[in-house]
Design a protein around this motif. Structure first.
Motif, PDB file in Angstrom:
ATOM      1  N   GLY A 172      24.438  72.802  16.490  1.00  0.00           N
ATOM      2  CA  GLY A 172      24.398  71.366  16.729  1.00  0.00           C
ATOM      3  C   GLY A 172      22.968  70.881  16.810  1.00  0.00           C
ATOM      4  O   GLY A 172      22.083  71.610  17.258  1.00  0.00           O
ATOM      5  N   HIS A 201      26.747  70.397  13.549  1.00  0.00           N
ATOM      6  CA  HIS A 201      27.297  69.214  14.204  1.00  0.00           C
ATOM      7  C   HIS A 201      26.133  68.262  14.477  1.00  0.00           C
ATOM      8  O   HIS A 201      25.262  68.568  15.283  1.00  0.00           O
ATOM      9  CB  HIS A 201      27.959  69.577  15.531  1.00  0.00           C
ATOM     10  N   GLN A 223      32.013  69.831  23.036  1.00  0.00           N
ATOM     11  CA  GLN A 223      32.131  70.158  21.607  1.00  0.00           C
ATOM     12  C   GLN A 223      31.958  71.668  21.372  1.00  0.00           C
ATOM     13  O   GLN A 223      32.651  72.259  20.543  1.00  0.00           O
ATOM     14  CB  GLN A 223      31.079  69.370  20.826  1.00  0.00           C
ATOM     15  N   SER A 227      34.813  74.315  19.796  1.00  0.00           N
ATOM     16  CA  SER A 227      34.594  75.278  18.700  1.00  0.00           C
ATOM     17  C   SER A 227      34.898  76.696  19.142  1.00  0.00           C
ATOM     18  O   SER A 227      35.510  77.467  18.405  1.00  0.00           O
ATOM     19  CB  SER A 227      33.143  75.233  18.223  1.00  0.00           C
TER      20      SER A 227
END
Lengths: 233, 107
Positions: A172, A201, A223, A227
């Protein structure tokens, strides 16, 4: 459980290698099983050892051989998932303890001494190196999440490149949609395909209208967990 | 580093290092909706103090009592809890699941 067996289990957990304990539910006899050896007062046959080792690889605790004496309980101990945070910035000060609370081993990479100075990250492990070197030390694997927070391409890009070359389960990057589009262009210039960069991300975090550093940290953590659990299913 | 949530096995080790008597409860099987997965540990001290969890708080009280008994007898015990519709105040899992918990003394 014998006291020396408990000590063995606690010591082995520190070594960050997966293993299992096997308990005879009726007698309470136990053995510890890893890739190579078995220790303890419970004897296991070769097929039983194979089944235990299969469960260790699959990280699947549970009862096996229920037809014999009430069964054997296999408890698999896998090392914790890791989170690598690039940038000891304000959001990192919130994200690191939240991730740690969620059971992650957390490491922060930032070459800027002042950002890593004592007190800013409490007792979180920090690597004061450029991300190229820091990421080599960390060696992300399939149980590692990498989150870049610096907004600075000099720091974020090499970390993202290293993450994309790894099996990291989550990558991310913090930054607006516009800076993310520019980031993807730079990574494409470095030879990464669209499929590669689609793993990132960006902007990182679930869209919960987070505003403060702590709220953004919560949205990132959510998040990452999403995952991690999706991988496990 | 480890998180700020206390780890039951580390707590258990500390109790034993202090010469105290304790037991370890572990979820070994679940059916249906259960709040804690297989492998979840709860360490129990002879005075009833505990660390960790085997449910969302629904059966901890009963497991602590069983663990105190196990500390006395020195023999492991297998417990099972399920949904308890007939007697709403009986120890059970409100979520409708069923759970097996192995309680072992540390000897």
């Amino acid at each position: 459980m014998r006291q020396d067996f408990l000590r063995l289990v606690v010591d082995r957990r520190h070594q960050k290698q997966p293993f299992a304990t096997v308990t005879d539910i009726q007698s309470g006899r136990q053995s510890l099983v890893d890739e190579t050896v078995a220790h303890g007062d419970l004897s296991l046959t070769a097929p039983q050892l194979n089944e235990v080792r299969r469960r260790v690889s699959a990280n699947r605790s549970g009862v096996m051989d229920t037809e014999v004496n009430g069964g054997l309980f296999v408890r698999v101990y896998s090392p914790p998932a890791r989170m690598v945070i690039v940038g000891a910035v304000h959001i990192a000060q919130a994200l690191a303890p939240i991730a740690s609370l969620a059971g992650f081993d957390v490491v922060v990479i930032d070459p800027r001494e002042a950002f890593v100075r004592a007190g800013r990250l409490a007792d979180i492990q920090a690597i004061v190196e450029w991300p190229d070197d820091g990421m080599k030390q960390v060696a992300p694997d399939a149980r590692t999440a990498v989150v870049t927070l610096t907004h600075d391409p000099k720091l974020d890009d090499p970390a993202l490149a290293a993450a994309l070359r790894s099996k990291a389960f989550f990558i991310g990057a913090l930054g607006s949609r516009k800076t993310h589009a520019q980031r993807l262009e730079r990574l494409s210039g470095m030879g990464f395909s669209a499929a590669d960069t689609a793993r990132i991300h960006g902007p990182v975090g679930l869209d919960i209208n987070a505003a403060t550093p702590a709220e953004i940290a919560v949205s990132i953590m959510a998040q990452v967990i999403e995952s991690l659990r999706a991988e496990a299913e | 580093m480890t998180g700020a949530v206390p780890d039951p096995l580390n707590q258990l080790s500390r109790w034993l290092a202090d010469g105290k008597k304790a037991a370890l409860a572990t979820v070994i099987a679940t059916w249906g909706s259960c709040p804690r997965p297989v492998g979840s540990h709860m360490a129990v001290l002879e005075n009833g103090d505990f660390s960790g969890s085997v449910s969302g708080g629904c059966i901890e009280g009963a497991v602590v009592e069983a663990a105190q008994e196990v500390i006395g007898t020195g023999r492991p015990k297998l417990l099972e809890y399920g949904v308890s519709n007939e007697v709403a105040w009986e120890v059970g899992l409100a979520c409708g699941g069923r759970v097996q918990v192995l309680v072992e003394p540390i000897t």
